[in-house]
Scaffold this motif. Sequence first.
Motif, PDB file in Angstrom:
ATOM      1  N   LEU A  50      -7.594  -2.188 116.093  1.00  0.00           N
ATOM      2  CA  LEU A  50      -7.053  -3.113 115.079  1.00  0.00           C
ATOM      3  C   LEU A  50      -6.610  -4.405 115.758  1.00  0.00           C
ATOM      4  O   LEU A  50      -6.474  -4.447 116.987  1.00  0.00           O
ATOM      5  N   HIS A  51      -6.357  -5.439 114.961  1.00  0.00           N
ATOM      6  CA  HIS A  51      -5.756  -6.646 115.531  1.00  0.00           C
ATOM      7  C   HIS A  51      -4.354  -6.271 116.002  1.00  0.00           C
ATOM      8  O   HIS A  51      -3.558  -5.727 115.219  1.00  0.00           O
ATOM      9  N   MET A  52      -4.065  -6.548 117.274  1.00  0.00           N
ATOM     10  CA  MET A  52      -2.792  -6.079 117.831  1.00  0.00           C
ATOM     11  C   MET A  52      -1.678  -7.092 117.537  1.00  0.00           C
ATOM     12  O   MET A  52      -1.309  -7.910 118.375  1.00  0.00           O
ATOM     13  N   ILE A 340      -9.946 -17.551 112.315  1.00  0.00           N
ATOM     14  CA  ILE A 340      -9.000 -18.613 112.662  1.00  0.00           C
ATOM     15  C   ILE A 340      -7.559 -18.212 112.365  1.00  0.00           C
ATOM     16  O   ILE A 340      -6.629 -18.646 113.045  1.00  0.00           O
ATOM     17  N   ASN A 341      -7.367 -17.352 111.370  1.00  0.00           N
ATOM     18  CA  ASN A 341      -5.993 -16.972 111.006  1.00  0.00           C
ATOM     19  C   ASN A 341      -5.320 -16.154 112.101  1.00  0.00           C
ATOM     20  O   ASN A 341      -4.111 -16.218 112.271  1.00  0.00           O
ATOM     21  N   LEU A 342      -6.117 -15.395 112.842  1.00  0.00           N
ATOM     22  CA  LEU A 342      -5.534 -14.591 113.919  1.00  0.00           C
ATOM     23  C   LEU A 342      -5.658 -15.288 115.272  1.00  0.00           C
ATOM     24  O   LEU A 342      -4.858 -15.048 116.165  1.00  0.00           O
ATOM     25  N   SER A 356      -1.284  -2.937 102.866  1.00  0.00           N
ATOM     26  CA  SER A 356      -2.526  -2.487 103.521  1.00  0.00           C
ATOM     27  C   SER A 356      -2.223  -1.353 104.486  1.00  0.00           C
ATOM     28  O   SER A 356      -2.940  -0.348 104.526  1.00  0.00           O
ATOM     29  N   PHE A 357      -1.152  -1.516 105.257  1.00  0.00           N
ATOM     30  CA  PHE A 357      -0.892  -0.530 106.312  1.00  0.00           C
ATOM     31  C   PHE A 357      -0.216   0.727 105.763  1.00  0.00           C
ATOM     32  O   PHE A 357      -0.399   1.820 106.315  1.00  0.00           O
ATOM     33  N   ALA A 358       0.549   0.594 104.682  1.00  0.00           N
ATOM     34  CA  ALA A 358       1.070   1.811 104.040  1.00  0.00           C
ATOM     35  C   ALA A 358      -0.132   2.614 103.513  1.00  0.00           C
ATOM     36  O   ALA A 358      -0.188   3.842 103.640  1.00  0.00           O
TER      37      ALA A 358
HETATM   38  N1  ADE Z   1      -5.580  -8.850 109.643  1.00  0.00           N
HETATM   39  C1  ADE Z   1      -5.191 -10.004 109.091  1.00  0.00           C
HETATM   40  N2  ADE Z   1      -3.898 -10.257 109.356  1.00  0.00           N
HETATM   41  C2  ADE Z   1      -3.447  -9.231 110.125  1.00  0.00           C
HETATM   42  C3  ADE Z   1      -2.202  -8.929 110.706  1.00  0.00           C
HETATM   43  N3  ADE Z   1      -1.139  -9.726 110.567  1.00  0.00           N
HETATM   44  N4  ADE Z   1      -2.116  -7.798 111.408  1.00  0.00           N
HETATM   45  C4  ADE Z   1      -3.190  -6.999 111.543  1.00  0.00           C
HETATM   46  N5  ADE Z   1      -4.373  -7.220 111.018  1.00  0.00           N
HETATM   47  C5  ADE Z   1      -4.523  -8.342 110.290  1.00  0.00           C
END
Ligand code: ADE
Length: 419
Positions: A50-52, A340-342, A356-358
């Motif tokens: 996942l995006h860390m 670009i957001n990350l 999303s994570f719940a």
């Molecule tokens: N995908 C988009 N935003 C994220 C975030 N803040 N943490 C993990 N995955 C993401």
Amino acid sequence: MNYDIKDIGLASEGKKRIDWADNDMPVLRQVREKFAKEQPLKGRKMSACLHMTAETANLARTLKAGGADLVCCASNPLSTQDDVTASLVKDYGIPIFAIKGEDNETYYKHMKTAVEHAPVVTMDDGADLVSMILSDYPDIAANVLGSMEETTTGVIRLRAMEKHDALKFPVISVNDATTKNLFDNRYGTGQSTLDGIIRATDVLLAGRNVVVVGYGWCGKGVAMRASGMGANVTVIEVEPVRALEAVMDGFRVTGIAEAAQYGDLFITVTGDIHVIRKEHFAVMKDGAMVANSGHFNVELDIEGLTELASEIRRSVRNFVDQYVMADGRRVNLLGEGRLINLAAAEGHPASVMDMSFATQALATEYVIENEGKLDNRVYNVPNEIENWVASLKLKSMGITIDELTEEQKHYLASWEMGT
Ligand code: ADE
């Protein structure tokens, strides 16, 4: 404990960010409390790609609280928050293999380490981990009870695997849960994409021609927010119904060949390959900016852009590379075409990742509860999970809603009554 991160010394900064995000993740917190009591993942090996980020850290804490033996790696070489990974290792004892800016070789080496943990449950953001398991580790694949997928791009790949009989375990498409895409894809991507672009460029959006390529939930969010900031928004969309929706939402709709000539800022959110190509870069205005917020940088034909350029000026600002054409026109590529957001900002804010994570955590519990009962295909998240998450989110916001009366329930279940 084995791990590979940038610098463990960054842990105290990371811990503050994880706590800050946690303040805005009340639903996930409740799942964590429930998991701590019930231990639904006890002793289960898990690998998450996942995006860390700080938000992911709170998911990782939740899985660990539920008893999982968890290892994490990054789902993109540029999205890792190094202070957060330091805290996950130091303060929460979770092995992490991720460094912001890692090269492709390191990225895949880290993923390999997560695969060789031999997980029975996996979690993916883009389906890279599942692809690696299915391609190179048949023995590990044979023991996987199920996997969760977070993104549109990943779900497209997984459905293709299902179609070609390549999928060897069940997958829950968390991306297709309404508690995910209506909020995370729309409001999360909408806000965080513009946040990344603004942090990278510091440009004013008001009065600019912003071209949004793709009008799924992510594209809708980006177009809506850009318009709210005063941009003149054009939408590019290949599906007729969605294109019509964009027209009726008030946007100009055309093809990329035409929009390429007048756009000031291009944002791709399609999940597809080469939606902006060499011939489009070739006609862009001097100073045009191009960003991608889809999962992979393949949305942009960066090789084509490179071939056109007589000079490439790297890092004219952080996260901005300038491609200079033979006639002097400059095209600015943001964040190397990665999301670009990350890359340039912090991803979606915690309050949407909360849902999303719940949903991810509860889907994990569902996979374990249904061990041996699911087929090797892509499933939607069960309705009970979605309703539970939405109800808790409303409650955490202090909002109460009405319930149907008995008369209304009866009416909805009957057909006899007309005018
Ligand atoms: N995908 C988009 N935003 C994220 C975030 N803040 N943490 C993990 N995955 C993401």
